[in-house]
Structures are given as structure tokens and as C-alpha cells.
Design an enzyme around this catalytic site. Sequence first.
Site, PDB file in Angstrom:
ATOM      1  N   GLY A 248       0.660  -1.235   0.080  1.00 24.38           N
ATOM      2  CA  GLY A 248      -0.078   0.139  -0.094  1.00 24.38           C
ATOM      3  C   GLY A 248       0.927   1.215  -0.029  1.00 24.38           C
ATOM      4  CD  GLU A 293       1.699  -9.484   1.348  1.00 29.74           C
ATOM      5  OE1 GLU A 293       1.681 -10.601   1.301  1.00 29.74           O
ATOM      6  OE2 GLU A 293       0.703  -8.784   1.536  1.00 29.74           O
ATOM      7  N   GLY A 295       3.667  -3.324  -3.712  1.00 29.53           N
ATOM      8  CA  GLY A 295       3.363  -3.664  -5.429  1.00 29.53           C
ATOM      9  C   GLY A 295       3.647  -2.573  -6.049  1.00 29.53           C
ATOM     10  NE  ARG A 333      -4.527   1.971 -11.211  1.00 28.22           N
ATOM     11  CZ  ARG A 333      -4.184   3.152 -10.741  1.00 28.22           C
ATOM     12  NH1 ARG A 333      -3.709   4.137 -11.554  1.00 28.22           N
ATOM     13  NH2 ARG A 333      -4.468   3.361  -9.366  1.00 28.22           N
ATOM     14  CE1 TYR A 337      -9.213   0.028  -9.156  1.00 32.06           C
ATOM     15  CE2 TYR A 337      -7.842   1.736  -9.775  1.00 32.06           C
ATOM     16  CZ  TYR A 337      -7.962   0.447  -9.449  1.00 32.06           C
ATOM     17  OH  TYR A 337      -7.082  -0.440  -9.746  1.00 32.06           O
ATOM     18  CB  CYS A 364     -17.208   1.487 -29.074  1.00 31.66           C
ATOM     19  SG  CYS A 364     -16.358   1.742 -30.656  1.00 31.66           S
ATOM     20  CE1 TYR A 393      -2.445  -3.955  -8.375  1.00 33.86           C
ATOM     21  CE2 TYR A 393      -1.302  -1.839  -7.847  1.00 33.86           C
ATOM     22  CZ  TYR A 393      -1.817  -3.134  -7.693  1.00 33.86           C
ATOM     23  OH  TYR A 393      -1.447  -3.569  -6.278  1.00 33.86           O
TER      24      TYR A 393
HETATM   25  C1  LIG Z   1      -2.644  -8.302   0.270  1.00 36.60           C
HETATM   26  C2  LIG Z   1      -2.164  -7.313  -0.359  1.00 36.60           C
HETATM   27  N1  LIG Z   1      -0.860  -7.001  -0.427  1.00 36.60           N
HETATM   28  C3  LIG Z   1      -0.217  -6.078  -1.080  1.00 36.60           C
HETATM   29  C4  LIG Z   1      -1.048  -5.363  -2.037  1.00 36.60           C
HETATM   30  C5  LIG Z   1      -0.081  -4.435  -2.839  1.00 36.60           C
HETATM   31  O1  LIG Z   1      -0.675  -2.819  -2.651  1.00 36.60           O
HETATM   32  P1  LIG Z   1       0.104  -1.975  -3.452  1.00 36.60           P
HETATM   33  O2  LIG Z   1       0.291  -2.254  -4.883  1.00 36.60           O
HETATM   34  O3  LIG Z   1      -0.695  -0.564  -3.206  1.00 36.60           O
HETATM   35  O4  LIG Z   1       1.420  -1.893  -2.693  1.00 36.60           O
HETATM   36  C6  LIG Z   1      -2.390  -5.535  -2.293  1.00 36.60           C
HETATM   37  C7  LIG Z   1      -3.150  -4.676  -3.092  1.00 36.60           C
HETATM   38  O5  LIG Z   1      -4.522  -4.800  -3.131  1.00 36.60           O
HETATM   39  C8  LIG Z   1      -3.092  -6.407  -1.326  1.00 36.60           C
HETATM   40  O6  LIG Z   1      -4.266  -6.841  -1.568  1.00 36.60           O
END
Ligand SMILES: Cc1ncc(COP(=O)(O)O)c(C=O)c1O
Length: 440
Positions: A248, A293, A295, A333, A337, A364, A393
Amino acid sequence: MNLRDTLRINEAGHLEIGGADTVDLVKRFGTPLYALDYAYIANVASAFVSALRDNYGEGAVAFASKAFCSAAVYKLISGLGLYADTVSKGEMYTAFSGKMLPERIILHGNNKQAYEIDYAVENGAGYIVLDAGHEAAAVDAAAKKHGKIQRVLVRVNPGVEAHTHRFVQTARADSKFGFSIADGCADAFIKSVFNYPNLEFCGVHCHIGSQIFDEEAYGLAIDVMTDYIKRLGGLYGIAVKVLNLGGGFGVHYTEKDPYYTAENYAEYVVFIAEKLKESARKKDIAKPFLIIEPGRSLIAEAGITLYTVGAVKDIKGIKKYYAVDGGMFENPRYVMYRSEYSAIVANRATEPFAETVSLTGKCCESGDMIAVDIPLQRADRGDIIAVFSTGAYNYSMSSRYNGNLRPPVVMVKNGQAEYIVKPETYDDLIRHDIIPNFLK
Ligand SMILES: Cc1ncc(COP(=O)(O)O)c(C=O)c1O
């Protein structure tokens, strides 16, 4: 305009990514094109890994594959010691093709299928994160079948929810993810895990949201999770060895977002490390193995998408559209959202931003937008537009909507670009189509 660490404007007045002129990239690879800078990913990934190692010790950085899933990216990050957070057999399969070690695979998912659990267990996935009542039995059965003891975590809902620039603590239990701590579901489920002889309960997981810049949100999550770890030990004698705090960490999409360098992400990790060490000390619990984690923070800003301007529609005094040769099929995206992006005319990068325009795609759908009312240089048909921070994403959420082929991806290292996802063909589009006998 923020050119991140990966971009610069060269003497020809063109945008460069990772030392490669985007105009040359377009001549060589065409548009639409995703381009990723190797150095950006490597720098930020290394910053996360070394900050965790140097300031916390035992732990792991797991790349959230959902942000970008391809063999080359797994190969890159596994070489830097990262784990992979996966949510499907497809992501695990791709991770293995990128030489990710099985013991570094974490399998998530609120509705894992039996074949996914079986695949994870058979291949030796490091952790399966249990997220539904039946999963303890399902994973236990798979472990028994394969003669293994499977390490598991339990996803809990700590009632901490973070949004961009703010966070709240709620007693909400309406998320589809995780067992709620507040209503006792987490306690009941975790206790039940010990009934299964082929499971090793290792710890707990939470994920509090995305695009989070306020480290205090993680501070609050750590408070709640360490209280919970203490409680599990005190009430039931359950030891938690692993704490996974999810991802996150925010990225810079537009001028509204803070800009974080690799060092800033490292500081983020230091904050988490210090907070967790202090909480463990104060609450007298064992310091858990810490997993984070990230991403998007590892890969969003490493990427740009290059387009060619086609139709220009100027509705005087109302809106000016530049229609590009991509759209919601390669960046859904905005449709999903209302995400915001910033952009530049890559072949006129030194010219001033002269107008407010909207970048639309070729699908379209009226909602097929990439960026709405953004400042941009004047552009004509044939000019190249680069949209920033599209590394996360976008490719992973792309589709073939409207019969469009998914764009290829190139990775640039020291000015040299190579495909990491090659262009699709029209045969790919119809590869799985079959005309049934009754139509022949
Ligand atoms: C369990 C979990 N870990 C990690 C992430 C990665 O989030 P971000 O890409 O915002 O770091 C997500 C995103 O939905 C998630 O659900």
C-alpha cells in the site's frame, strides 16, 4: 513536472526513459507501448530489502504480483532477494517461470480454488494465507495428499483502513478480506487451525489499503496487530512468528501526490521497523519475522506508456480531446476508479504546457479515458504522448476489449531496450475460438 528518477529530457527535446529516447523506442517498437526502467525497479526494490534487513533483521519484502506479473519482473526481483505475493495459480506459474524460489511464494486470495491450493502445496509455496473458513481443511487435505506440513498465515481484518493522506480506525467487518478481530471471528478461526495436523500456523496478515503516504497508518496497524499477537499468546498460548503487514505504499501519479524517492521508501520501512521493534518490546512479545508486500511502489513509477496521437477533437470552450491508440483495454484504471495520471508530449518535451486536454482511447465507450483535464503541450496528429507512472496495474489489468491486442512491454537498461512481453498477434486473438459443429 516531476520526471521521477527514471526520466529526463534530452538535447533533442525528447523524453528519455532509462537512457533510451522515447522517440526511438516508438520508431523501433511502435505504439501503444509500455516501457519499464530496470534501474528504477532495482533501486527501489533494493532500498526496501536493505532497509528491512539493516533496521529490522529477520523479514522479507514480497512483491505484490498483481501490480505487474511477468517472467522478467520475477527474474529481476528474485535476483534481489524479494519474495512474491501471488493470488492465483497463474501468478504462481509465471513466478516459477521467472525463477522465483517456491519457498518465497506467498499465496493469497479470498476464494482460492482447490487447484490453486493444490498447486501451491505441491510446489512448496512458503506460506498460504488463509482467508476463508473452509480453507484450513482444504489446505490441510492438500498437504496430507502431498505428504507435507504447510506453513500458513491467517488474514485478519484489524479495522484499520487507510486512504490517501488519511486513515481511520473502524470496527468495520464488511470487507470480503480477512477475519475480523473485532467480532471474534479471527480468534475462532485461528484456534481452529490447530485442529489440522498438516498445517503449521506461523502468523497473521493484514493489508490496510493502497496509495498510503501517512506512515502513521502503519503505526496504527502495528499497534492493533501487536495487541492482537499479545492477546493470542495470553488467552490461548498461541505464538505468532510471522507478521505480514501487506502493501500500500503510495506513488506519485500527479502533482497532488507526494514524490517518494528510493530513500523515502527506505525511511518508510525504517519507521515500520522501529515501530514494530518498540511495540514488541513494550508488549513483551517475541519480535516476529516481518513481511511487507509493496506492489505499485516498486514498479508504477518505473513505467510509462507511449501513444501516438490520432484524432484531435476541440469542442471550443468545453473540452479538448487527444485520442490515442490505446485506451481502457491497456489502462482500465480511470474506468475502474477514476485514477488520475500526468503526461507529456514526448517528442516536444521542452515546450511549455499550453492547454488543458483529456486523453481518451480508441474503445467504443464514452468512459474510455486515460487522463481527464490535464495540462499538456500542444500536440498534433502523429505526436507521441507519454503517460507517467503506468508501471503498476496497467499491463496486469489489460484486456483485449474491442478486439484490441494487448500492447507489448519493453524493459530499458542503460539505454538498451528489449521486449519482456512481446507483441500479440491477431492469431493470439482468435487462438481459443472454436466454431462448434452445429454452426459448420
Ligand atoms: C494483500 C495485499 N498485499 C499487497 C498489495 C499491494 O498493494 P500496493 O500495490 O498498493 O502496494 C495488495 C493490493 O491490493 C494486497 O491486497
